[in-house]
Design a protein around this motif. Structure first.
Motif, short mmCIF file in Angstrom:
data_model
loop_
_atom_site.label_atom_id
_atom_site.label_comp_id
_atom_site.label_asym_id
_atom_site.label_seq_id
_atom_site.Cartn_x
_atom_site.Cartn_y
_atom_site.Cartn_z
N ARG A 26 10.20 14.25 -0.96
CA ARG A 26 8.85 14.34 -1.53
C ARG A 26 8.12 15.56 -1.02
N ALA A 31 1.22 -3.40 -0.07
CA ALA A 31 2.07 -3.34 1.13
C ALA A 31 2.93 -4.60 1.26
N ASP A 62 -0.61 -0.03 5.92
CA ASP A 62 0.36 0.04 7.03
C ASP A 62 -0.29 0.71 8.25
N MET A 74 1.79 6.03 -4.74
CA MET A 74 1.55 6.85 -5.93
C MET A 74 2.90 7.14 -6.60
N GLY A 134 2.12 -6.32 -2.09
CA GLY A 134 2.35 -5.45 -3.24
C GLY A 134 3.67 -5.68 -3.95
N TYR A 135 4.30 -6.83 -3.70
CA TYR A 135 5.60 -7.09 -4.33
C TYR A 135 5.48 -8.36 -5.18
N1 UDP Z 1 4.38 -0.71 -1.94
C1 UDP Z 1 4.01 -1.89 -2.53
N2 UDP Z 1 4.68 -2.32 -3.65
C2 UDP Z 1 5.68 -1.60 -4.20
C3 UDP Z 1 6.03 -0.36 -3.61
C4 UDP Z 1 5.35 0.07 -2.47
O1 UDP Z 1 3.10 -2.56 -2.06
O2 UDP Z 1 6.22 -2.04 -5.19
C5 UDP Z 1 3.63 -0.27 -0.74
C6 UDP Z 1 4.50 0.04 0.47
O3 UDP Z 1 4.78 -1.17 1.17
C7 UDP Z 1 3.58 0.96 1.25
C8 UDP Z 1 2.82 1.69 0.14
O4 UDP Z 1 3.01 0.93 -1.05
O5 UDP Z 1 2.66 0.23 2.01
C9 UDP Z 1 3.33 3.10 -0.15
O6 UDP Z 1 3.14 3.88 0.93
P1 UDP Z 1 3.42 5.46 0.88
O7 UDP Z 1 2.95 6.03 2.17
O8 UDP Z 1 4.82 5.71 0.45
O9 UDP Z 1 2.47 5.87 -0.33
P2 UDP Z 1 1.71 7.22 -0.63
O10 UDP Z 1 0.61 7.31 0.40
O11 UDP Z 1 2.69 8.32 -0.47
O12 UDP Z 1 1.21 7.03 -2.01
#
Ligand code: UDP
Length: 247
Positions: free
Chosen positions: A226, A112, A193, A166, A139-140
Motif C-alpha cells: 500500500r 474492527a 485498534d 478504506m 466490523g465483521y
Molecule cells: N476491518 C473491519 N472489517 C473488515 C475489514 C477491516 O472492521 O471487513 C477493520 C480492521 O479490523 C481494522 C480496520 O478495519 O481495524 C482497518 O484498519 P487499517 O489501518 O488497515 O485501515 P486504514 O486506516 O488504512 O483505512
C-alpha cells in the motif's frame, strides 16, 4: 476546495471541520439533511480513487473531505495552496468525542475485530466521562448486515464512526446512508485498534516531522504494498504541476 490529481480536498483545519460537523448535526436535527458523510483522504486514498470510479464519486459527493496525511499537505503546497494541518480520522474522532460529551451527541462505534470497539468505548468513556456511546459493533458482519444497519438506526446516533478500512468503509456508508439515519458518518480506518491500545500510534515528534507513515510501515511491514502508492502519488503530483506550468 482544492484538487490534487483531480481529487477534491477541502481546505479545512480541525476547528473548521468541527464547526462544519456541528452544523451538519443541527441541520439533520432540523430535518434539513439526510446525513453527512466525511472522508479523510490521504495519498493512498487519492491514489486508490484515481482508479476507482465509485470511490471518486463518493469523494465528490461527500459533505466534507479533510486532508489526512502529510503527503496531501505537501501536494497542496506544491500548488501554492496552504492547508493548515492534517485532519486525520483519529484526531477528528477524539475531538468529536470531546465535543459530543459536552453537547450530549450520541455516538456509535462500528468496526474492527470483535471486542476492540468495546475496549475503545471503555477508553473513550474514561477520557470523556459524559460521552454517550449508544452502541458498538465489530466490523465483521457481512452475514447479518441488515440487522446491524437496523440496530444502528434504532439507536439514533448523531455520529457514526466506521472503522472498516478504506475504501470499504466509504462505500458501505455511502450505500447505506439513508437506512442508517445518522447525522454524521465518518470512516476512521484503524483508529479503534489504536484507541483500544492494540496498535501504537507514532510518537508526537514523528507526527510533527510528518513521518507517521514511516512508523506505520515499520510496525506493519505487510502494508508495504500500500505504501508504494506514496512515491507514485508524489511522482504524479510533480508531473501534474510540471505539465500545468508548461501550458
Ligand atoms: N476491518 C473491519 N472489517 C473488515 C475489514 C477491516 O472492521 O471487513 C477493520 C480492521 O479490523 C481494522 C480496520 O478495519 O481495524 C482497518 O484498519 P487499517 O489501518 O488497515 O485501515 P486504514 O486506516 O488504512 O483505512
Amino acid at each position: 476546495m482544492i484538487r490534487i490529481l483531480g481529487l477534491r480536498v477541502d481546505q479545512v483545519n480541525m476547528e473548521q471541520a468541527l464547526a462544519r460537523l456541528s452544523e451538519a448535526i443541527a441541520a439533520f436535527r432540523a430535518g434539513k439533511s439526510r446525513g453527512a458523510q466525511v472522508v479523510t483522504i490521504n495519498p493512498e486514498g487519492i491514489w486508490l480513487a484515481r482508479g476507482d470510479e465509485q470511490l471518486r464519486r463518493i469523494i465528490e459527493e461527500a459533505y466534507l473531505v479533510t486532508p489526512d496525511g502529510s503527503g496531501v499537505l505537501w501536494a497542496a503546497a506544491r500548488q501554492g495552496k496552504i492547508l493548515d494541518e492534517r485532519v486525520t480520522g483519529i484526531d477528528l474522532l477524539y475531538r468529536l468525542c470531546e465535543r459530543a460529551a459536552e453537547e450530549q451527541w450520541r455516538v456509535y462505534l462500528l468496526g474492527a475485530k470483535p471486542g476492540i470497539a468495546d475496549e475503545a468505548a471503555a477508553r473513550l468513556r474514561l477520557a470523556y466521562p459524559h460521552l454517550l456511546i449508544v452502541g458498538r459493533e465489530n466490523g465483521y458482519f457481512r452475514d447479518r448486515e441488515e440487522q446491524v444497519i437496523c440496530e444502528i438506526a434504532a439507536s439514533r446516533p448523531d455520529i457514526l464512526f466506521a472503522a472498516l478500512g478504506m475504501p470499504y468503509q466509504e462505500k458501505w456508508l455511502a450505500a447505506n446512508i439513508e437506512k442508517l439515519g445518522c447525522a454524521v458518518m465518518i470512516g476512521v480506518g484503524g483508529s479503534f485498534d489504536v484507541i483500544a491500545g492494540r496498535v501504537r500510534r507514532a510518537p508526537r515528534l514523528l507526527q510533527r516531522l510528518r513521518l507517521e507513515w514511516l512508523w506505520r510501515l515499520l510496525h506493519d511491514p505487510r502494508r508495504w504494498r500500500r505504501f508504494l502508492a506514496i512515491p507514485r502519488f508524489m511522482a504524479a503530483v510533480r508531473r501534474e504541476i510540471k505539465n500545468n506550468n508548461e501550458k
